[in-house]
Design an enzyme around this catalytic site. Structure first.
Site, PDB file in Angstrom:
ATOM      1  CG  ASN A  13    -109.873  70.283 -19.923  1.00  0.00           C
ATOM      2  OD1 ASN A  13    -110.817  70.011 -20.659  1.00  0.00           O
ATOM      3  ND2 ASN A  13    -108.599  70.180 -20.305  1.00  0.00           N
ATOM      4  CD1 TRP A  14    -115.483  68.262 -16.572  1.00  0.00           C
ATOM      5  CD2 TRP A  14    -117.453  68.015 -17.623  1.00  0.00           C
ATOM      6  NE1 TRP A  14    -116.478  68.448 -15.650  1.00  0.00           N
ATOM      7  CE2 TRP A  14    -117.688  68.297 -16.263  1.00  0.00           C
ATOM      8  CE3 TRP A  14    -118.539  67.837 -18.477  1.00  0.00           C
ATOM      9  CZ2 TRP A  14    -118.984  68.389 -15.738  1.00  0.00           C
ATOM     10  CZ3 TRP A  14    -119.814  67.933 -17.959  1.00  0.00           C
ATOM     11  CH2 TRP A  14    -120.037  68.208 -16.597  1.00  0.00           C
ATOM     12  CE  LYS A  15    -107.570  66.742 -19.428  1.00  0.00           C
ATOM     13  NZ  LYS A  15    -106.285  66.139 -19.132  1.00  0.00           N
ATOM     14  CG  HIS A  99    -105.125  70.832 -22.734  1.00  0.00           C
ATOM     15  ND1 HIS A  99    -104.545  69.586 -22.859  1.00  0.00           N
ATOM     16  CD2 HIS A  99    -105.474  70.967 -21.429  1.00  0.00           C
ATOM     17  CE1 HIS A  99    -104.563  68.994 -21.670  1.00  0.00           C
ATOM     18  NE2 HIS A  99    -105.114  69.815 -20.788  1.00  0.00           N
ATOM     19  CD  GLU A 101    -105.178  66.027 -22.585  1.00  0.00           C
ATOM     20  OE1 GLU A 101    -106.337  66.435 -22.803  1.00  0.00           O
ATOM     21  OE2 GLU A 101    -104.796  65.661 -21.451  1.00  0.00           O
ATOM     22  CD  GLU A 171    -103.409  72.105 -17.890  1.00  0.00           C
ATOM     23  OE1 GLU A 171    -104.234  71.856 -16.998  1.00  0.00           O
ATOM     24  OE2 GLU A 171    -103.533  71.704 -19.048  1.00  0.00           O
ATOM     25  N   GLY A 177    -102.772  63.894 -15.959  1.00  0.00           N
ATOM     26  CA  GLY A 177    -103.380  62.566 -16.008  1.00  0.00           C
ATOM     27  C   GLY A 177    -102.471  61.447 -15.522  1.00  0.00           C
ATOM     28  CB  SER A 217    -102.075  64.974 -11.019  1.00  0.00           C
ATOM     29  OG  SER A 217    -101.870  64.153 -12.151  1.00  0.00           O
ATOM     30  N   GLY A 239    -109.169  65.012 -14.321  1.00  0.00           N
ATOM     31  CA  GLY A 239    -109.806  63.852 -13.689  1.00  0.00           C
ATOM     32  C   GLY A 239    -110.667  64.182 -12.479  1.00  0.00           C
TER      33      GLY A 239
HETATM   34  P1  13P Z   1    -105.578  66.002 -14.785  1.00  0.00           P
HETATM   35  O1  13P Z   1    -106.117  66.840 -13.657  1.00  0.00           O
HETATM   36  O2  13P Z   1    -106.430  64.825 -15.119  1.00  0.00           O
HETATM   37  O3  13P Z   1    -104.138  65.669 -14.591  1.00  0.00           O
HETATM   38  O4  13P Z   1    -105.648  66.927 -16.108  1.00  0.00           O
HETATM   39  C1  13P Z   1    -105.146  68.201 -16.026  1.00  0.00           C
HETATM   40  C2  13P Z   1    -105.479  68.920 -17.283  1.00  0.00           C
HETATM   41  O5  13P Z   1    -105.025  68.563 -18.356  1.00  0.00           O
HETATM   42  C3  13P Z   1    -106.404  70.056 -17.192  1.00  0.00           C
HETATM   43  O6  13P Z   1    -106.454  70.773 -18.375  1.00  0.00           O
END
Ligand code: 13P
Length: 257
Positions: A13-15, A99, A101, A171, A177, A217, A239
């Protein structure tokens, strides 16, 4: 993982990261080191504006391109939004929905998540439905209640046939993150609970066939242990999915015979 009954899926997931040029560069780097992922499906979910570039860049690799969000209406006066049909038409297979976020910053709720799941399924997309508790909720001891509510709300009105197209991603918000991963036992416990929830709703055969990912993470150092949990069928990776070598290390952890 349990490959006898369900797919293992490693998804990035590149966000809101990487321009179109950086997308091409990543694909080139990945091509040079990508293993034959015989035992797992590989997917990168990119910002919608970069989907056509990603489609071209990953075409010759066995890497699918997914979206990070979708709107639930079919078309109309919704400035800035992207519909499920638009994604489907670009060749997108998977779309992340709900998600944390998006729930935190963009007002996504269990109700909008449910509408988006229906819209995605209607268009023939595979939704990756995200659920997870905050640190406060974990400390209050309401994790399972919350997960149950999120799973049941997201899947309300979804038929068994359509459910087969869904992926669930657990998640925990406190692990996203932050570098703080859930222990394999913590993550495994919730993923087992999610499968049990689906079993109550749809029966054992369907529950057994659903892919449940862990996200938060995940990295080359912890992927193998997390994936060794019987109900964790892959990862949704933020990440570590932005670096081709780390992403490949995680793919390799999932790709053991
Ligand atoms: P990280 O791997 O950066 O913690 O992010 C996880 C995530 O939100 C995947 O959707």
């Amino acid at each position: 993982m349990n490959r006898r009954y369900r797919k293992t899926i490693i998804a990035g997931n590149w966000k809101m990261n990487k321009t179109a040029s950086e997308t091409k560069q990543f694909a080139e780097e990945l091509k040079a080191i990508m293993p034959k992922a015989k035992w797992c499906d590989v997917l990168v979910c990119v910002p919608s504006v970069n989907i056509p570039t990603a489609m071209r860049a990953f075409k010759d690799m066995r890497v699918s391109v997914g979206a990070e969000n979708v709107f639930y209406e079919k078309s109309g006066a919704y400035t800035g939004e992207v519909s499920a049909d638009m994604l489907k038409d670009l060749g997108v297979k998977y779309v992340i929905i709900g998600h944390s976020e998006r729930r935190q910053y963009f007002g996504e709720t269990d109700i909008t998540v449910n509408k988006k799941v229906h819209a995605a399924l209607e268009a023939g997309l595979h939704p990756i439905i995200c659920v997870g508790e905050s640190l406060e909720q974990r400390e209050l001891g309401v994790t399972m209640d919350l997960i149950s509510l999120q799973v049941k709300s997201a899947l309300a009105g979804v038929s068994s046939d359509k459910l087969r197209k869904c992926v669930i991603a657990y998640e925990p918000v406190w692990a996203i993150g932050t570098g703080k991963t859930a222990t394999p036992e913590q993550a495994g416990e919730v993923c087992t609970f999610i499968r049990a929830t689906i079993r109550h709703m749809y029966g054992a055969r369907i529950a057994r066939s659903i892919t449940i990912q862990y996200g938060g993470s995940m990295n080359p150092g912890n992927a193998a242990e997390l994936l060794a949990q019987p109900d964790i069928d892959g990862g949704l990776i933020g990440g570590a999915a932005l670096k081709s070598d780390q992403f490949v290390d995680i793919i390799n952890a999932a790709n053991q015979e």
